[in-house]
Design a protein around this motif. Structure first.
Motif, PDB file in Angstrom:
ATOM      1  N   ASP A  62      -1.784   9.427  -2.244  1.00 28.35           N
ATOM      2  CA  ASP A  62      -0.942   8.253  -2.454  1.00 28.35           C
ATOM      3  C   ASP A  62       0.450   8.555  -1.900  1.00 28.35           C
ATOM      4  O   ASP A  62       0.725   9.679  -1.439  1.00 28.35           O
ATOM      5  CB  ASP A  62      -0.903   7.863  -3.933  1.00 28.35           C
ATOM      6  N   PRO A  63       1.379   7.590  -1.891  1.00 26.46           N
ATOM      7  CA  PRO A  63       2.691   7.816  -1.294  1.00 26.46           C
ATOM      8  C   PRO A  63       3.451   9.005  -1.883  1.00 26.46           C
ATOM      9  O   PRO A  63       4.090   9.757  -1.139  1.00 26.46           O
ATOM     10  CB  PRO A  63       3.429   6.499  -1.555  1.00 26.46           C
ATOM     11  N   THR A  64       3.396   9.184  -3.217  1.00 29.99           N
ATOM     12  CA  THR A  64       4.103  10.309  -3.822  1.00 29.99           C
ATOM     13  C   THR A  64       3.550  11.631  -3.324  1.00 29.99           C
ATOM     14  O   THR A  64       4.299  12.558  -2.966  1.00 29.99           O
ATOM     15  CB  THR A  64       4.006  10.231  -5.353  1.00 29.99           C
ATOM     16  N   GLU A  65       2.228  11.754  -3.304  1.00 27.90           N
ATOM     17  CA  GLU A  65       1.593  12.995  -2.833  1.00 27.90           C
ATOM     18  C   GLU A  65       1.829  13.202  -1.339  1.00 27.90           C
ATOM     19  O   GLU A  65       1.969  14.337  -0.870  1.00 27.90           O
ATOM     20  CB  GLU A  65       0.096  12.942  -3.134  1.00 27.90           C
ATOM     21  N   TRP A  66       1.878  12.108  -0.606  1.00 26.63           N
ATOM     22  CA  TRP A  66       2.160  12.203   0.825  1.00 26.63           C
ATOM     23  C   TRP A  66       3.511  12.865   1.076  1.00 26.63           C
ATOM     24  O   TRP A  66       3.620  13.809   1.874  1.00 26.63           O
ATOM     25  CB  TRP A  66       2.114  10.796   1.434  1.00 26.63           C
ATOM     26  N   ILE A  67       4.538  12.370   0.414  1.00 31.25           N
ATOM     27  CA  ILE A  67       5.871  12.927   0.625  1.00 31.25           C
ATOM     28  C   ILE A  67       5.935  14.365   0.101  1.00 31.25           C
ATOM     29  O   ILE A  67       6.503  15.257   0.756  1.00 31.25           O
ATOM     30  CB  ILE A  67       6.935  12.055  -0.056  1.00 31.25           C
ATOM     31  N   HIS A  68       5.332  14.615  -1.035  1.00 36.06           N
ATOM     32  CA  HIS A  68       5.388  15.953  -1.633  1.00 36.06           C
ATOM     33  C   HIS A  68       4.682  16.987  -0.756  1.00 36.06           C
ATOM     34  O   HIS A  68       5.167  18.117  -0.612  1.00 36.06           O
ATOM     35  CB  HIS A  68       4.761  15.932  -3.036  1.00 36.06           C
ATOM     36  N   ASN A  69       3.544  16.613  -0.191  1.00 36.11           N
ATOM     37  CA  ASN A  69       2.736  17.562   0.591  1.00 36.11           C
ATOM     38  C   ASN A  69       2.979  17.464   2.097  1.00 36.11           C
ATOM     39  O   ASN A  69       2.334  18.183   2.861  1.00 36.11           O
ATOM     40  CB  ASN A  69       1.249  17.336   0.319  1.00 36.11           C
ATOM     41  N   SER A  70       3.884  16.571   2.508  1.00 41.51           N
ATOM     42  CA  SER A  70       4.144  16.363   3.940  1.00 41.51           C
ATOM     43  C   SER A  70       2.843  16.122   4.699  1.00 41.51           C
ATOM     44  O   SER A  70       2.570  16.711   5.749  1.00 41.51           O
ATOM     45  CB  SER A  70       4.886  17.573   4.545  1.00 41.51           C
ATOM     46  N   ASN A  71       2.037  15.210   4.185  1.00 40.57           N
ATOM     47  CA  ASN A  71       0.701  14.961   4.713  1.00 40.57           C
ATOM     48  C   ASN A  71       0.789  14.173   6.030  1.00 40.57           C
ATOM     49  O   ASN A  71       1.179  13.005   6.051  1.00 40.57           O
ATOM     50  CB  ASN A  71      -0.100  14.162   3.683  1.00 40.57           C
ATOM     51  N   LEU A  72       0.392  14.827   7.121  1.00 42.44           N
ATOM     52  CA  LEU A  72       0.528  14.206   8.438  1.00 42.44           C
ATOM     53  C   LEU A  72      -0.404  13.015   8.608  1.00 42.44           C
ATOM     54  O   LEU A  72       0.006  11.969   9.132  1.00 42.44           O
ATOM     55  CB  LEU A  72       0.266  15.245   9.539  1.00 42.44           C
ATOM     56  N   TRP A  73      -1.655  13.135   8.189  1.00 42.01           N
ATOM     57  CA  TRP A  73      -2.586  12.035   8.465  1.00 42.01           C
ATOM     58  C   TRP A  73      -2.212  10.764   7.705  1.00 42.01           C
ATOM     59  O   TRP A  73      -2.470   9.654   8.193  1.00 42.01           O
ATOM     60  CB  TRP A  73      -4.034  12.433   8.187  1.00 42.01           C
ATOM     61  N   TYR A  74      -1.605  10.901   6.529  1.00 38.14           N
ATOM     62  CA  TYR A  74      -1.172   9.714   5.790  1.00 38.14           C
ATOM     63  C   TYR A  74      -0.076   8.988   6.577  1.00 38.14           C
ATOM     64  O   TYR A  74      -0.097   7.759   6.727  1.00 38.14           O
ATOM     65  CB  TYR A  74      -0.667  10.103   4.405  1.00 38.14           C
ATOM     66  N   ALA A  75       0.890   9.761   7.118  1.00 42.61           N
ATOM     67  CA  ALA A  75       1.948   9.155   7.933  1.00 42.61           C
ATOM     68  C   ALA A  75       1.351   8.481   9.163  1.00 42.61           C
ATOM     69  O   ALA A  75       1.794   7.394   9.575  1.00 42.61           O
ATOM     70  CB  ALA A  75       2.964  10.213   8.350  1.00 42.61           C
ATOM     71  N   GLN A  76       0.332   9.101   9.740  1.00 44.17           N
ATOM     72  CA  GLN A  76      -0.309   8.513  10.923  1.00 44.17           C
ATOM     73  C   GLN A  76      -0.997   7.199  10.588  1.00 44.17           C
ATOM     74  O   GLN A  76      -0.958   6.246  11.388  1.00 44.17           O
ATOM     75  CB  GLN A  76      -1.312   9.503  11.510  1.00 44.17           C
ATOM     76  N   GLN A  77      -1.625   7.119   9.409  1.00 45.03           N
ATOM     77  CA  GLN A  77      -2.280   5.882   9.021  1.00 45.03           C
ATOM     78  C   GLN A  77      -1.264   4.766   8.794  1.00 45.03           C
ATOM     79  O   GLN A  77      -1.491   3.607   9.168  1.00 45.03           O
ATOM     80  CB  GLN A  77      -3.119   6.106   7.745  1.00 45.03           C
ATOM     81  N   VAL A  78      -0.129   5.098   8.200  1.00 45.04           N
ATOM     82  CA  VAL A  78       0.920   4.091   8.013  1.00 45.04           C
ATOM     83  C   VAL A  78       1.454   3.631   9.368  1.00 45.04           C
ATOM     84  O   VAL A  78       1.623   2.426   9.617  1.00 45.04           O
ATOM     85  CB  VAL A  78       2.056   4.650   7.142  1.00 45.04           C
ATOM     86  N   ALA A  79       1.708   4.601  10.262  1.00 49.86           N
ATOM     87  CA  ALA A  79       2.231   4.257  11.589  1.00 49.86           C
ATOM     88  C   ALA A  79       1.248   3.385  12.361  1.00 49.86           C
ATOM     89  O   ALA A  79       1.641   2.455  13.071  1.00 49.86           O
ATOM     90  CB  ALA A  79       2.536   5.531  12.375  1.00 49.86           C
TER      91      ALA A  79
END
Length: 586
Positions: A413-430
């Motif tokens: 989720d967004p909180t875990e994305w920012i905490h873990n610097s998850n690249l694929w989550y950022a790619q899906q948003v982009a």
């Protein structure tokens, strides 16, 4: 060294690169001319040779993708630092410094011999360019005045006006769109057959568009007036044009007419006294070239292999041009691929006024934003309605997604994305934001160099441009971007600012400051095209709030050797250890 200084140094090195390329191209052309004598009669090769030298000059002027370089990058700042002394910028004695690289790699330049040399050369180049341009204009004016002083010649209609002038000049062709043929009055003393051949020679120049080729050579030589090889290549181009015209005019003619044509060349050379450099003249380039032309008139060279000669010349010059590009040392440009340990910056500024409160190190050097770019992605996602709150949407991990960290192989989720610097989550948003909107957001944010092209030829800008690739940002630009964020000056919805701030909350310091921020870990690209993890960049950027006061900050450190843990979290912890004292001293 300022950005303007770097541009001047790049111009100096581009000038040196063009001379080196000119030497290489000239040597190659001489070799090809010896192996393939018919090359001397081909205009294409000589003009392409000039273009190759200009290309070597141009590719050094522009920033280059490091992944396709064959030589290691040359850091302009590091070269300058080797011979200049650096001084530490003044700061309040009570302010504690964040651990940084050695003092000779940070600070401001007290004096720059390289920048001074580059400035002197640029001034000399501009002066030389002005002088050569004025000389060219004077020559053209002289020819126009000469044409105006003449009168129509008693020669039949050939489709081109023929003007007879009372001056010891060679017959010459003037004009790009409205050609005029100037012939000297002494031409009346020539045999009528010789006169016809001379006029036919100049008209052949017009049919072959040699005037346009000549102008291109003149302009290229004027642009690189300092390069002696451009003058040699242009002279060879003019020679090739004359040889080509000789060949076309005399094709199929009997030996008697060929002999008369050669005699006219020699006679004209004896009579002319005015040198001509900006028009196509029958008299040739010099005594030596006329001798060579006469020899070829007597014994014509075979043109059976002309296509092969052109192909060989073009292939050799293309190879030389590519070699000049690939072997041209990539220059450090706004922090690209900087050697180990030279990058460090700590910048703090008042969010309301923009007043710099502290600035240590090379804060104008651009490097990859890495995961600090998730701040921008968060703003895009919430403003577009793709992100909903701290925990929605939760996206599932799929095979094929980047999984460099074990924590990424799970629904996020967004909180875990920012905490873990998850690249694929950022790619899906982009991806859901879309490429056009993605670029528009970056332009609106004024984010770094705003370059989302990604790796050269990979078409991966929307997925990886912010990870050791084309998108770069400096600490100064991070501070400017964060100021606009906290001041809500990016033209986004109130929810976007609120939700992004919630995701970025780090902790409350003992002295009451609330800290918001994001880490990032990236690497320069090595000469082999791979990420240089031994010299990783560590980012920690964000802001601190206490009461009505907000301070934005950007901290960047570069490793000097490979570390077991990520550089971003280490940069965060290093700053948080001293940030309370820093803030209390402001």
């Amino acid at each position: 060294m300022s950005q303007f200084d770097i541009v001047l140094v790049r111009f100096l090195l581009a000038s040196l690169a063009s001379v080196a390329a000119g030497l290489t191209v000239w040597a190659l052309c001489l070799l090809l001319r010896r192996l393939l004598p018919a090359l001397a009669m081909q205009r294409t090769g000589w003009l392409l040779a000039q273009l190759t030298v200009v290309a070597a000059f141009a590719v050094t002027l522009v920033p280059q993708q490091q992944r396709i370089r064959l030589l290691p990058p040359v850091d302009i700042e590091a070269v300058d630092a080797a011979v200049t002394r650096y001084i530490e910028p003044a700061r309040p004695a009570a302010v504690m410094a964040v651990p940084a690289p050695p003092a000779d790699a940070a600070g401001n330049t007290k004096s720059s011999w390289l920048a001074a040399l580059a400035l002197c050369w640029f001034a000399a180049y501009v002066a030389g360019l002005g002088w050569h341009t004025a000389r060219l204009w004077r020559a053209q004016r002289l020819l126009r005045q000469l044409a105006a002083s003449g009168s129509p010649a008693p020669i039949g209609d050939n489709g081109v006006p023929v003007i007879e002038v009372d001056a010891a000049v060679p017959p010459m062709l003037l004009g790009l769109s409205r050609p005029r043929l100037l012939i000297p009055r002494h031409l009346r003393a020539f045999d009528p057959a010789q006169q016809r051949l001379i006029v036919e020679h100049e008209l052949t120049h017009w049919r072959r568009r040699d005037v346009h080729w000549m102008l291109a050579g003149v302009l290229l030589q004027t642009l690189l007036w300092f390069n002696p090889f451009m003058r040699l290549l242009r002279a060879s181009l003019l020679w090739a044009q004359e040889l080509g015209c000789d060949r076309d005019v005399l094709r199929g003619r009997p030996a008697q007419e060929r002999k008369a044509y050669a005699a006219a060349l020699v006679a004209q050379l004896k009579l002319q006294c005015l040198p001509v450099g900006t028009a196509l003249a029958f008299g040739g380039v010099s005594v030596e070239t006329v001798k060579a032309r006469v020899a070829l008139i007597r014994t014509p060279a075979s043109a059976a292999h002309g296509a092969r000669v052109r192909l060989a010349a073009v292939a050799a010059l293309v190879a030389t041009g590519f070699g000049s590009y690939a072997l041209q040392p990539a220059l450090a440009w706004q922090g690209a691929a900087t050697p180990a340990g030279v990058l460090h910056c700590l910048a703090l500024a008042d969010a309301a006024t923009g007043q710099p409160l502290l600035r240590q190190g090379q804060c104008d050097a651009r490097v990859t934003p890495a995961s600090t770019f998730n701040i921008a992605v968060s703003l895009m996602g919430y403003d577009s309605g793709i992100l909903q709150d701290e925990h929605a949407p939760r996206l599932p991990f799929r095979e094929g997604y980047p999984a460099w960290n074990a924590s990424w192989r799970a629904s996020t989720d967004p909180t875990e994305w920012i905490h873990n610097s998850n690249l694929w989550y950022a790619q899906q948003v982009a991806t859901q934001v879309g490429v056009p909107a993605f670029q528009r957001y970056l332009d609106r944010f004024g984010y770094g160099n705003r370059d989302t092209t990604g790796d050269a030829g990979a078409d991966n800008g929307w997925r990886l441009s912010w990870v050791n690739s084309s998108l770069r940002i400096s600490a100064d630009e991070q501070v400017a971007f964060l100021r606009r964020l906290v001041n809500r000056d990016l033209g986004l919805s109130a929810k976007t600012y609120d939700m992004t701030s919630r995701l970025l909350k780090i902790r409350t310091l003992a002295n009451g400051w609330d800290v918001y921020g994001k880490t990032g870990t990236g690497s320069p690209v090595g000469p082999d095209g791979k990420d240089d993890r031994a010299h990783a960049y560590g980012w920690f950027v964000g802001w601190a709030v206490k009461g009505n006061r907000t301070v934005v900050f950007a901290h960047l450190n570069q490793d000097q050797q490979e570390q077991a843990d990520a550089a971003g979290p280490r940069a965060r912890e290093a700053l948080l250890r001293v940030l309370p004292a820093q803030l209390d001293a402001l």
